[in-house]
Scaffold this active site. Structure first.
Site: not given
Ligand code: IVH
Length: 685
Positions: A44, A47, A123, A125, A127, A182, A234, A321, A415, A418, A433, A439
């Site tokens: 709000y 806007d 490796e 993955k 985040d 990453e 990586y 995953k 509340c 209180c 509150c 309170c």
């Molecule tokens: S290899 C050709 N290795 O996961 C792909 N990716 O969906 C090259 N990620 O966009 C990526 N850890 O951001 C690779 N050990 C790892 C990773 C990794 C995280 C992420 C990366 C990528 C996504 C893949």
């Protein structure tokens, strides 16, 4: 408040300034909303501001700017960063949650290669968000985000703040090369950041990944440096004659000084891969950062070539995953917690259930909207999930198990502590509150905030003592602290003489705490440590702050309308005026004792300077400070009166064009430093 600038009362420069200010603020709100996923104002309010800008722009087409937020649909927010087209697109990975699908992937590899003589490199993955780094002669010359996969944003200065990248390349690295990896934030840094936001009464960030991605897009690399990011590389893009496998490329990158994860394993069959996956699925909670799976990649570059790519991803790699573990359990009741600022947080009490090895009894529900969205009812069977995050969340209701007679949940109107009627400001998600004076959790929370290490840092006093003093009727507010006597404190349960003396001495010592920390300790909504510092620097006494106008407040760097409104509201309350008077009488510091600015030169005397873009050697604030101590004035918009523009990287094109049109000298960061006779600062490079 928003409509105070009526057209007929305003001079053209005021209008232009107002337009610039609205544009800046709105872009920031857009950014907070779209990039940070942490909006600081309601839809709000947003806007209303947008409407005001539209009205002013319509009446004054001479101030047209193609970058205006009124001309943007939603999140075109990364305009300020230069784009760069990746030499090879940054692809994503195919992914799966299922063991069977992973076996299918392995079978396809065998079929395509025609044999089983291959290895996977497994490796973690990470985040976070992927980044491409370009090195020339051993120096990082460019860092580019993934963007849409084919082109991304150039965020070099921000990436240079990552400590893990500070080392110079070693050994026989190629002259030019590109590596990918990453960027992420450790959970502890994330928790610290959220704790700070909690202290400041700000909404919390959802997870480390969001913060890391938002941080990389900040305009000022000095702000990025305050939020520690980390990186793992990586992928090496350049192929050399000697490197023929992925494992070798990782070793080479490591030898050159790049940060590579040590949790990598070469596996010669899919069973070994499963061992790696199962190990890390359990062990991930002991890492200091979040991972959301495992990536397996064919080791041999030749075999990779044979396997090739689909349109979106390589056929030689896949991500497995981890499942976020979910359970179904009964919602027993909803408790409502009252925070220091009076905000109400509903919490679900659940039939205890085991998730990822820990018993879950409670889950946060955030606010009334969340309950409505889930259509939660007491007695419902709900799905609870816990990913890498610590706090479990309710993701849905099992409607098949709902007893039709269960009535819809009615959110509390008063509340729970209180019984005061709750308020919910228009457009805000949280109920509050308003009874801050009596309170109980608000009173106790405010005093606890006041004595906190970063505020008054009262020795000998902790949160429990505050609770105890409050429950004994000896403490009702922060000013009461200074009336506490040794004899009274001694009467408390389990209070030894020495502790009582320490406590009283600790309170006495509070008179030495500087103004800015007292200001932080008052607990004004949205006034955290940094804002308190800025306010104390600008308004040298509390009287100046108490009487500061809305315009004077928002003219301070980093003070937006929301903070300004909160400060004005705070000082308008007679209860706060009375509290401050008592604190003053107790001898607390309400005046900035810091020495006045020491002038370095008069080189910029009478000059008006506009600073724009992102700088590599100093932060924007530091450059602004340099302008002032060399006699100049900082201005926000470029006008005919501007003497210099100091342009960092990614200066907005509209500003640049205007400066060129008006023939205003544009200085680079180094030229500016040269002008004021200051040596370059290379510590970040
Ligand atoms: S290899 C050709 N290795 O996961 C792909 N990716 O969906 C090259 N990620 O966009 C990526 N850890 O951001 C690779 N050990 C790892 C990773 C990794 C995280 C992420 C990366 C990528 C996504 C893949």
């Amino acid at each position: 408040m928003l409509l105070i600038f009526e057209k007929s009362f305003m001079h053209t420069t005021d209008i232009e300034n107002k337009i610039t200010q609205l544009r800046n603020n709105l872009s920031r709100y857009n950014y907070e909303y779209y990039v940070m996923a942490a909006p600081t104002i309601s839809d709000y309010e947003f806007d209303q501001l947008l409407e005001e800008l539209q009205r002013l722009e319509k009446a004054h087409p001479e101030f047209y700017d193609p970058d205006s937020p009124t001309l943007k649909v939603g999140g075109a927010i990364n305009k300020n960063f230069e784009n760069f087209t990746h030499q090879y697109p940054m692809l994503s990975l195919g992914n799966t949650y299922s063991e069977d699908e992973l076996r299918d992937f392995d079978q396809r590899i065998i079929k395509q290669l025609g044999h089983t003589d291959y290895e996977y490199v497994c490796e973690l993955k990470f985040d976070g968000l992927s980044i491409s780094l370009h090195y020339e002669n051993g120096q990082l010359i460019r860092a580019v985000t993934r963007g849409d996969g084919s082109k991304g944003d150039v965020v070099t200065d921000n990436v240079k703040t990552i400590k893990a990248l500070h080392t110079r390349m070693k050994g026989d690295y190629p002259l030019n090369f590109e590596v990918r990896g990453e960027i992420f934030m450790h959970r502890q840094a994330f928790d610290r950041l959220n704790q700070q936001r909690e202290e400041e009464g700000e909404p919390l960030y959802a997870n480390p990944r969001n913060v890391a991605s938002g941080t990389l897009k900040l305009q000022d690399s000095a702000d990025v440096a305050k939020r520690p990011l980390d990186i793992y590389l990586y992928q090496l893009i350049e192929k050399t004659d000697t490197i023929k496998t992925h494992a070798n490329s990782l070793n080479a990158m490591k030898a050159w000084g790049l940060k590579i994860s040590e949790h990598t394993k070469t596996c010669s069959n899919i069973e070994a891969v499963f061992n790696f996956i199962n190990y890390w699925d359990k062990e991930r909670k002991n890492l200091s950062y979040d991972i959301d799976g495992v990536v397996l990649k064919i080791n041999d570059y030749h075999q990779r070539e044979e396997l090739g790519f689909t349109a979106k991803s390589p056929r030689w790699a896949i991500a497995f995953k981890f499942k976020t573990e979910a359970a179904c359990t009964q919602l027993l009741s909803i408790a409502y917690q009252v925070g220091r600022t009076g905000s109400i947080t509903p919490v679900a009490n659940l039939q205890p259930v085991i998730l990822l090895g820990t018993t879950v009894k409670r889950a946060s529900l955030h606010n009334a909207n969340e309950i409505e969205r889930l259509d939660l009812r007491v007695g419902d069977y709900v799905y609870v999930e816990k990913g890498g995050e610590i706090i479990p969340k309710i993701t849905g209701v099992n409607l098949e198990k709902r007893n039709e007679a269960t009535p819809p949940l009615v959110y509390i109107t008063h509340c729970p502590e209180c019984q005061t009627e709750l308020v919910r400001k228009e457009g805000e998600a949280n109920h509050y509150c308003p009874n801050e004076v009596s309170c109980p959790p608000q009173v106790v929370g405010r005093i606890q905030h006041f004595i906190h290490r970063k505020a008054m840092d009262i020795n000998g006093m902790g949160d429990e003592t505050v609770q105890l003093l409050y429950e004994s009727g000896l403490l009702h507010n922060i000013a009461d602290l200074f009336d506490l006597k040794y004899e009274t404190v001694l009467q408390l349960d389990r209070m030894a003489e020495k502790s009582a003396q320490n406590l009283v001495d600790g309170i006495k010592a509070a008179v030495n705490i500087p103004y800015q920390r007292v200001l932080f300790g008052l607990g004004i909504r949205y006034v955290g440590e940094t804002v308190a510092k800025k306010l104390a620097a600008q308004f040298k006494t509390i009287e100046q702050l108490q009487t500061a106008s809305f315009e004077a407040l928002i003219a301070v760097d980093e003070i937006g309308e929301r903070i300004a409104e909160s400060i004005i509201e705070y000082f308008q309350n007679p209860y706060h005026a009375e509290q401050i008077a008592r604190l003053k009488a107790a001898g607390l510091q309400f005046e900035n004792m810091e020495k006045e600015k020491v002038m370095e030169s008069a080189i910029l005397a009478g000059k008006s300077v506009v600073i724009s873009g992102v700088f590599s050697q100093y932060s924007r604030d530091e450059i602004k400070h340099m302008v002032e101590i060399n006699g100049g004035k900082n201005a926000s918009g470029i006008t005919g009166k501007t003497d210099y523009v100091v342009a960092g990287e990614n200066m907005g094109p509209a500003k640049l064009e205007k400066a060129v049109q008006l023939n205003i000298p544009i200085l680079s960061e180094s030229e500016f430093l040269e002008l004021i006779g200051k040596p370059a600062n290379n510590t970040l490079l």
